[in-house]
Design a protein around this motif. Structure first.
Motif, PDB file in Angstrom:
ATOM      1  N   LEU A   7       9.574 -30.864  -1.452  1.00  0.00           N
ATOM      2  CA  LEU A   7       8.591 -29.776  -1.366  1.00  0.00           C
ATOM      3  C   LEU A   7       9.125 -28.647  -0.500  1.00  0.00           C
ATOM      4  CD1 LEU A   7       5.123 -31.501  -0.837  1.00  0.00           C
ATOM      5  CD2 LEU A   7       5.853 -30.154  -2.788  1.00  0.00           C
ATOM      6  N   ASN A   8       9.720 -29.005   0.607  1.00  0.00           N
ATOM      7  CA  ASN A   8      10.276 -28.000   1.518  1.00  0.00           C
ATOM      8  C   ASN A   8      11.386 -27.206   0.840  1.00  0.00           C
ATOM      9  OD1 ASN A   8      10.372 -26.681   4.011  1.00  0.00           O
ATOM     10  ND2 ASN A   8      11.983 -28.012   4.752  1.00  0.00           N
ATOM     11  N   MET A   9      12.280 -27.897   0.129  1.00  0.00           N
ATOM     12  CA  MET A   9      13.369 -27.212  -0.574  1.00  0.00           C
ATOM     13  C   MET A   9      12.822 -26.235  -1.615  1.00  0.00           C
ATOM     14  SD  MET A   9      16.054 -30.206  -1.408  1.00  0.00           S
ATOM     15  CE  MET A   9      16.765 -31.233  -0.149  1.00  0.00           C
ATOM     16  N   ALA A  10      11.841 -26.687  -2.385  1.00  0.00           N
ATOM     17  CA  ALA A  10      11.260 -25.830  -3.426  1.00  0.00           C
ATOM     18  C   ALA A  10      10.611 -24.595  -2.795  1.00  0.00           C
ATOM     19  CB  ALA A  10      10.245 -26.616  -4.252  1.00  0.00           C
ATOM     20  N   HIS A  11       9.929 -24.799  -1.693  1.00  0.00           N
ATOM     21  CA  HIS A  11       9.259 -23.671  -1.051  1.00  0.00           C
ATOM     22  C   HIS A  11      10.276 -22.696  -0.454  1.00  0.00           C
ATOM     23  CE1 HIS A  11       5.515 -21.829   0.122  1.00  0.00           C
ATOM     24  NE2 HIS A  11       6.095 -21.478   1.259  1.00  0.00           N
ATOM     25  N   LYS A  12      11.355 -23.225   0.068  1.00  0.00           N
ATOM     26  CA  LYS A  12      12.406 -22.339   0.591  1.00  0.00           C
ATOM     27  C   LYS A  12      12.996 -21.492  -0.543  1.00  0.00           C
ATOM     28  CE  LYS A  12      12.168 -23.794   4.809  1.00  0.00           C
ATOM     29  NZ  LYS A  12      11.068 -23.276   5.572  1.00  0.00           N
ATOM     30  N   MET A  13      13.106 -22.077  -1.738  1.00  0.00           N
ATOM     31  CA  MET A  13      13.587 -21.306  -2.890  1.00  0.00           C
ATOM     32  C   MET A  13      12.594 -20.194  -3.231  1.00  0.00           C
ATOM     33  SD  MET A  13      16.546 -22.153  -3.739  1.00  0.00           S
ATOM     34  CE  MET A  13      16.643 -21.251  -5.278  1.00  0.00           C
ATOM     35  N   HIS A  14      11.313 -20.480  -3.076  1.00  0.00           N
ATOM     36  CA  HIS A  14      10.286 -19.471  -3.337  1.00  0.00           C
ATOM     37  C   HIS A  14      10.468 -18.280  -2.397  1.00  0.00           C
ATOM     38  CE1 HIS A  14       6.467 -17.650  -4.349  1.00  0.00           C
ATOM     39  NE2 HIS A  14       6.206 -17.561  -3.059  1.00  0.00           N
ATOM     40  N   HIS A  15      10.838 -18.554  -1.166  1.00  0.00           N
ATOM     41  CA  HIS A  15      10.961 -17.500  -0.160  1.00  0.00           C
ATOM     42  C   HIS A  15      12.329 -16.824  -0.150  1.00  0.00           C
ATOM     43  CE1 HIS A  15       7.193 -17.387   2.105  1.00  0.00           C
ATOM     44  NE2 HIS A  15       7.057 -18.627   1.681  1.00  0.00           N
ATOM     45  N   VAL A  47       6.199 -30.802  -7.411  1.00  0.00           N
ATOM     46  CA  VAL A  47       7.543 -30.291  -7.136  1.00  0.00           C
ATOM     47  C   VAL A  47       8.429 -30.580  -8.346  1.00  0.00           C
ATOM     48  CG1 VAL A  47       8.282 -32.399  -5.941  1.00  0.00           C
ATOM     49  CG2 VAL A  47       9.411 -30.257  -5.443  1.00  0.00           C
ATOM     50  N   SER A  48       9.266 -29.628  -8.691  1.00  0.00           N
ATOM     51  CA  SER A  48      10.177 -29.788  -9.826  1.00  0.00           C
ATOM     52  C   SER A  48      11.082 -30.985  -9.597  1.00  0.00           C
ATOM     53  CB  SER A  48      11.040 -28.535  -9.996  1.00  0.00           C
ATOM     54  OG  SER A  48      10.254 -27.420 -10.259  1.00  0.00           O
ATOM     55  N   PRO A  49      11.343 -31.760 -10.647  1.00  0.00           N
ATOM     56  CA  PRO A  49      12.207 -32.937 -10.514  1.00  0.00           C
ATOM     57  C   PRO A  49      13.582 -32.622  -9.929  1.00  0.00           C
ATOM     58  CG  PRO A  49      11.072 -32.982 -12.618  1.00  0.00           C
ATOM     59  CD  PRO A  49      10.765 -31.651 -11.992  1.00  0.00           C
ATOM     60  N   LYS A  50      14.102 -31.415 -10.179  1.00  0.00           N
ATOM     61  CA  LYS A  50      15.432 -31.094  -9.645  1.00  0.00           C
ATOM     62  C   LYS A  50      15.448 -31.121  -8.116  1.00  0.00           C
ATOM     63  CE  LYS A  50      14.983 -26.057  -9.968  1.00  0.00           C
ATOM     64  NZ  LYS A  50      15.522 -24.861 -10.627  1.00  0.00           N
ATOM     65  N   SER A  52      10.449 -14.520  -7.711  1.00  0.00           N
ATOM     66  CA  SER A  52      10.213 -15.795  -7.034  1.00  0.00           C
ATOM     67  C   SER A  52      10.082 -16.930  -8.047  1.00  0.00           C
ATOM     68  CB  SER A  52       8.934 -15.740  -6.191  1.00  0.00           C
ATOM     69  OG  SER A  52       9.146 -15.027  -5.010  1.00  0.00           O
ATOM     70  N   VAL A  53      10.338 -18.118  -7.592  1.00  0.00           N
ATOM     71  CA  VAL A  53      10.166 -19.341  -8.384  1.00  0.00           C
ATOM     72  C   VAL A  53       9.319 -20.305  -7.565  1.00  0.00           C
ATOM     73  CG1 VAL A  53      12.362 -19.084  -9.621  1.00  0.00           C
ATOM     74  CG2 VAL A  53      12.310 -20.316  -7.451  1.00  0.00           C
ATOM     75  N   GLU A  54       8.908 -21.390  -8.172  1.00  0.00           N
ATOM     76  CA  GLU A  54       8.202 -22.477  -7.470  1.00  0.00           C
ATOM     77  C   GLU A  54       6.929 -21.987  -6.784  1.00  0.00           C
ATOM     78  OE1 GLU A  54       9.236 -25.519  -8.074  1.00  0.00           O
ATOM     79  OE2 GLU A  54      11.000 -24.742  -9.092  1.00  0.00           O
ATOM     80  N   PHE A  55       5.864 -21.847  -7.551  1.00  0.00           N
ATOM     81  CA  PHE A  55       4.617 -21.303  -7.027  1.00  0.00           C
ATOM     82  C   PHE A  55       3.602 -22.367  -6.635  1.00  0.00           C
ATOM     83  CE2 PHE A  55       6.522 -17.874  -9.385  1.00  0.00           C
ATOM     84  CZ  PHE A  55       6.305 -16.790  -8.557  1.00  0.00           C
ATOM     85  N   GLY A  56       3.855 -23.625  -6.940  1.00  0.00           N
ATOM     86  CA  GLY A  56       2.893 -24.681  -6.625  1.00  0.00           C
ATOM     87  C   GLY A  56       3.023 -25.161  -5.197  1.00  0.00           C
ATOM     88  N   TRP A  84      -4.871 -24.343 -10.085  1.00  0.00           N
ATOM     89  CA  TRP A  84      -5.495 -23.074  -9.720  1.00  0.00           C
ATOM     90  C   TRP A  84      -4.651 -22.337  -8.668  1.00  0.00           C
ATOM     91  CZ3 TRP A  84      -8.630 -19.782 -11.726  1.00  0.00           C
ATOM     92  CH2 TRP A  84      -9.196 -18.786 -10.945  1.00  0.00           C
ATOM     93  N   ALA A  85      -4.168 -23.067  -7.675  1.00  0.00           N
ATOM     94  CA  ALA A  85      -3.353 -22.451  -6.620  1.00  0.00           C
ATOM     95  C   ALA A  85      -2.057 -21.893  -7.210  1.00  0.00           C
ATOM     96  CB  ALA A  85      -3.051 -23.464  -5.520  1.00  0.00           C
ATOM     97  N   TRP A  86      -1.435 -22.653  -8.115  1.00  0.00           N
ATOM     98  CA  TRP A  86      -0.213 -22.176  -8.769  1.00  0.00           C
ATOM     99  C   TRP A  86      -0.502 -20.885  -9.538  1.00  0.00           C
ATOM    100  CZ3 TRP A  86       0.548 -21.307 -13.963  1.00  0.00           C
ATOM    101  CH2 TRP A  86       1.849 -20.992 -14.350  1.00  0.00           C
ATOM    102  N   PHE A  87      -1.558 -20.880 -10.347  1.00  0.00           N
ATOM    103  CA  PHE A  87      -1.928 -19.719 -11.153  1.00  0.00           C
ATOM    104  C   PHE A  87      -2.209 -18.503 -10.266  1.00  0.00           C
ATOM    105  CE2 PHE A  87      -5.078 -16.964 -13.077  1.00  0.00           C
ATOM    106  CZ  PHE A  87      -4.509 -16.688 -14.310  1.00  0.00           C
ATOM    107  N   MET A  88      -3.053 -18.695  -9.252  1.00  0.00           N
ATOM    108  CA  MET A  88      -3.406 -17.588  -8.359  1.00  0.00           C
ATOM    109  C   MET A  88      -2.181 -17.065  -7.616  1.00  0.00           C
ATOM    110  SD  MET A  88      -6.551 -16.743  -8.682  1.00  0.00           S
ATOM    111  CE  MET A  88      -6.927 -15.862  -7.176  1.00  0.00           C
ATOM    112  N   HIS A  89      -1.330 -17.980  -7.173  1.00  0.00           N
ATOM    113  CA  HIS A  89      -0.138 -17.578  -6.433  1.00  0.00           C
ATOM    114  C   HIS A  89       0.791 -16.751  -7.320  1.00  0.00           C
ATOM    115  CE1 HIS A  89       3.418 -18.951  -3.687  1.00  0.00           C
ATOM    116  NE2 HIS A  89       3.168 -17.668  -3.580  1.00  0.00           N
TER     117      HIS A  89
END
Length: 159
Positions: A117-125, A141-144, A133-137, A20-25
């Motif tokens: 998680l931190n890396m993915a979120h930094k990519m989002h920002h 976290v994406s395996p990469k 933007s990417v990585e909305f969850g 739900w958070a991913w979808f809403m985001h």
């Protein structure tokens, strides 16, 4: 309601909140409610609170209403409220405290999962606009990013 049913409803709600958070985001916060979420993409934030924090009030209010009207755990929606509250608590500590450092009592972790998680979120920002933007969850976290965090940790440990 049995203990097993309560645990099942709470767990299902917690896990469902990630989707739900991913979808809403992705589709609402980066869509029609961008005017609220935009404040979160401005760095550094000039104020201790952002317009984006209003989403906390929405989910916190929903959770509280479900718990208050849930007849002390006798109704299933009480446990939905508990699941939403549990997800919100984890969200606060992972997103606001660990990733964004809005409270300075938890420093960056060396845990591979938390680093990913931190890396993915930094990519989002990396983008400050609503598009691209990417990585909305939050917790998935994406395996990469897990692989990048593992390699980085291995490199640090070998130095």
């Amino acid at each position: 309601m049995t203990t097993l049913a309560a645990v099942a409803v709470t767990t299902a709600t917690f896990l469902g909140m990630e989707f739900w958070a991913w979808f809403m985001h992705k589709f609402v916060q980066h869509g029609p409610l961008w005017f609220l979420h935009r404040s979160h993409h401005v760095r550094p934030s000039p104020r201790p609170f952002e317009h984006n924090d209003l989403f906390f009030l929405l989910y916190g209010g929903l959770s509280a209403a479900l718990i208050i009207t849930g007849d002390n755990g006798q109704r299933w929606w009480f446990w939905v409220g508990v699941g939403i509250a549990a997800y919100g608590t984890v969200y606060f500590f992972v997103h606001d405290v660990l990733i964004h450092g809005r409270l300075r009592f938890w420093r960056k972790s060396q845990n591979t999962y938390l680093r990913a998680l931190n890396m993915a979120h930094k990519m989002h920002h990396k983008t400050t606009g609503r598009d691209g933007s990417v990585e909305f969850g939050l917790l998935w976290v994406s395996p990469k990013y897990l692989e990048m965090a593992r390699r980085r940790k291995k490199t640090i440990n070998n130095e």
